[in-house]
Design an enzyme around this catalytic site. Structure first.
Site, PDB file in Angstrom:
ATOM      1  N   ASP A  23      15.239   4.631  51.705  1.00 16.10           N
ATOM      2  CA  ASP A  23      15.352   3.488  50.786  1.00 16.10           C
ATOM      3  C   ASP A  23      16.421   2.508  51.265  1.00 16.10           C
ATOM      4  O   ASP A  23      17.367   2.899  51.953  1.00 16.10           O
ATOM      5  CB  ASP A  23      15.698   4.015  49.381  1.00 16.10           C
ATOM      6  N   ASN A  71       4.266   1.319  45.429  1.00 15.74           N
ATOM      7  CA  ASN A  71       4.626   0.223  46.343  1.00 15.74           C
ATOM      8  C   ASN A  71       3.500  -0.806  46.507  1.00 15.74           C
ATOM      9  O   ASN A  71       3.718  -1.891  47.053  1.00 15.74           O
ATOM     10  CB  ASN A  71       5.063   0.760  47.718  1.00 15.74           C
TER      11      ASN A  71
HETATM   12  C1  IPE Z   1      10.689   4.980  47.095  1.00 16.70           C
HETATM   13  O1  IPE Z   1      11.421   3.807  47.216  1.00 16.70           O
HETATM   14  C2  IPE Z   1       9.495   4.927  47.987  1.00 16.70           C
HETATM   15  C3  IPE Z   1       9.756   4.920  49.420  1.00 16.70           C
HETATM   16  C4  IPE Z   1      10.912   5.116  50.003  1.00 16.70           C
HETATM   17  C5  IPE Z   1       8.607   4.702  50.233  1.00 16.70           C
HETATM   18  P1  IPE Z   1      11.271   2.609  46.169  1.00 16.70           P
HETATM   19  O2  IPE Z   1      12.244   1.580  46.600  1.00 16.70           O
HETATM   20  O3  IPE Z   1       9.856   2.190  46.073  1.00 16.70           O
HETATM   21  O4  IPE Z   1      11.689   3.315  44.821  1.00 16.70           O
HETATM   22  P2  IPE Z   1      12.224   2.686  43.450  1.00 16.70           P
HETATM   23  O5  IPE Z   1      11.219   1.676  43.022  1.00 16.70           O
HETATM   24  O6  IPE Z   1      13.555   2.066  43.732  1.00 16.70           O
HETATM   25  O7  IPE Z   1      12.346   3.855  42.522  1.00 16.70           O
HETATM   26  C1  IPE Z   2      12.419   1.369  51.441  1.00 17.55           C
HETATM   27  O1  IPE Z   2      13.168   0.207  51.344  1.00 17.55           O
HETATM   28  C2  IPE Z   2      11.095   1.155  52.116  1.00 17.55           C
HETATM   29  C3  IPE Z   2       9.930   1.208  51.219  1.00 17.55           C
HETATM   30  C4  IPE Z   2       9.947   1.446  49.943  1.00 17.55           C
HETATM   31  C5  IPE Z   2       8.649   0.928  51.823  1.00 17.55           C
HETATM   32  P1  IPE Z   2      12.970  -0.807  50.136  1.00 17.55           P
HETATM   33  O2  IPE Z   2      11.982  -1.832  50.568  1.00 17.55           O
HETATM   34  O3  IPE Z   2      12.651  -0.109  48.884  1.00 17.55           O
HETATM   35  O4  IPE Z   2      14.391  -1.460  50.063  1.00 17.55           O
HETATM   36  P2  IPE Z   2      15.176  -1.881  48.744  1.00 17.55           P
HETATM   37  O5  IPE Z   2      15.249  -0.668  47.880  1.00 17.55           O
HETATM   38  O6  IPE Z   2      14.399  -2.986  48.114  1.00 17.55           O
HETATM   39  O7  IPE Z   2      16.517  -2.317  49.247  1.00 17.55           O
HETATM   40 MG    MG Z   3      13.769   0.620  47.355  1.00 14.69          MG
END
Ligand code: IPE
Ligand code: IPE
Ligand code: MG
Length: 256
Positions: A23, A71
């Protein structure tokens, strides 16, 4: 779950299975004035380094949460950028996976992914299926609740009677069938939640949260996390006295 050939010969304090919620790509990019997609590109570089490191130290099962069911709610341009990065990753890493005995697997609904991604994944899974040294599981189009419902439906479709529905049977209908449960869950970027990740399999996993964003999560950070894991005492419901007396019969508790 314990009959898995990939688990043989693992050093005692190394987890058998590490699962990572990668994340923070977006926030990392934002902090440097870059686009979210550029953040994901940096995240993909971190994936390569962490896979290399984990293979080198002899980790047998690595699961990376790459794209959740939720996502799909992201902007279309970001979703496309993520899948383009995945295609690049599969193309560039396939020779290495073959060379290093890495078997690629997907946890999630492959058939719900765009056609080019689905095709590339199926080909890479097939080509690497003989890999015996490490299972690399990409959680893609994945959600734990959906996985649990899918397992339930599939058991009902088999006509199982209630007494046949055991923990082992249930686990054998999950994407992780044949692999040990994750011992260690790492989440980067400061959030302390599971976000619909491996809810059945994480029953006794050790959790590790770091404020570092995923693109900054280096092999040295992974080493630090693993050192933290090695210091933990897993009890699986027993008392410390029972553990100290070495009177452990719960599967998996002998790990350390
Ligand atoms: C969890 O991250 C999913 C992945 C790392 C692919 P998100 O960024 O989507 O999770 P939330 O929405 O903060 O819980
Ligand atoms: C994790 O990084 C990757 C995926 C969920 C695909 P994020 O895209 O969730 O990054 P933040 O949480 O918005 O910083
Ligand atoms: Mg995230």
């Amino acid at each position: 779950m314990s009959t898995d050939p990939l688990s043989a010969g693992t050093p005692s304090c190394l987890p058998r299975h590490v699962a990572i919620i990668m994340d923070g790509n977006g926030r990392w990019a934002q902090a440097q004035g870059l686009s979210r997609s550029q953040g994901h590109r940096a995240g993909a570089l971190a994936v390569r380094e962490i896979v290399t490191y984990c293979r080198k130290i002899g980790l047998r099962h690595l699961t990376l949460y790459a794209f959740s069911n939720e996502n799909w709610n992201r902007p279309q341009a970001e979703i496309s950028a993520l899948f383009t990065l995945l295609l690049d990753f599969l193309k560039s890493e396939l020779p290495r996976m073959l060379r290093e005995g890495i078997a690629l697997k997907v946890f999630g609904d492959v058939d719900g992914l765009p056609l080019p991604v689905r095709t590339a994944l199926k080909m890479a899974i097939k080509r690497t299926e003989q890999g015996r040294d490490m299972a690399l599981n990409l959680a893609l189009n994945y959600g734990a609740r959906q996985e649990i419902l899918r397992a339930t439906r599939s058991m009902l479709a088999e006509g199982l009677s209630p007494e046949d529905v055991t923990e082992e049977r249930f686990a054998s209908h999950l994407y992780s069938a044949g692999q040990p449960d994750p011992d260690f869950i790492i989440r980067t970027s400061g959030e302390q939640r599971l976000s619909n990740f491996l809810l059945f399999q994480c029953a006794y996993a050790e959790l590790y949260f770091t404020p570092r964003a995923w693109p900054d999560f280096t092999p040295a950070c992974m080493e630090e996390a693993l050192a933290d894991y090695a210091r933990r005492q897993r009890r699986f419901g027993k008392t410390q006295e029972q553990i100290d007396a070495g009177n452990s019969t719960v599967s998996g508790s002998e790990q350390k």
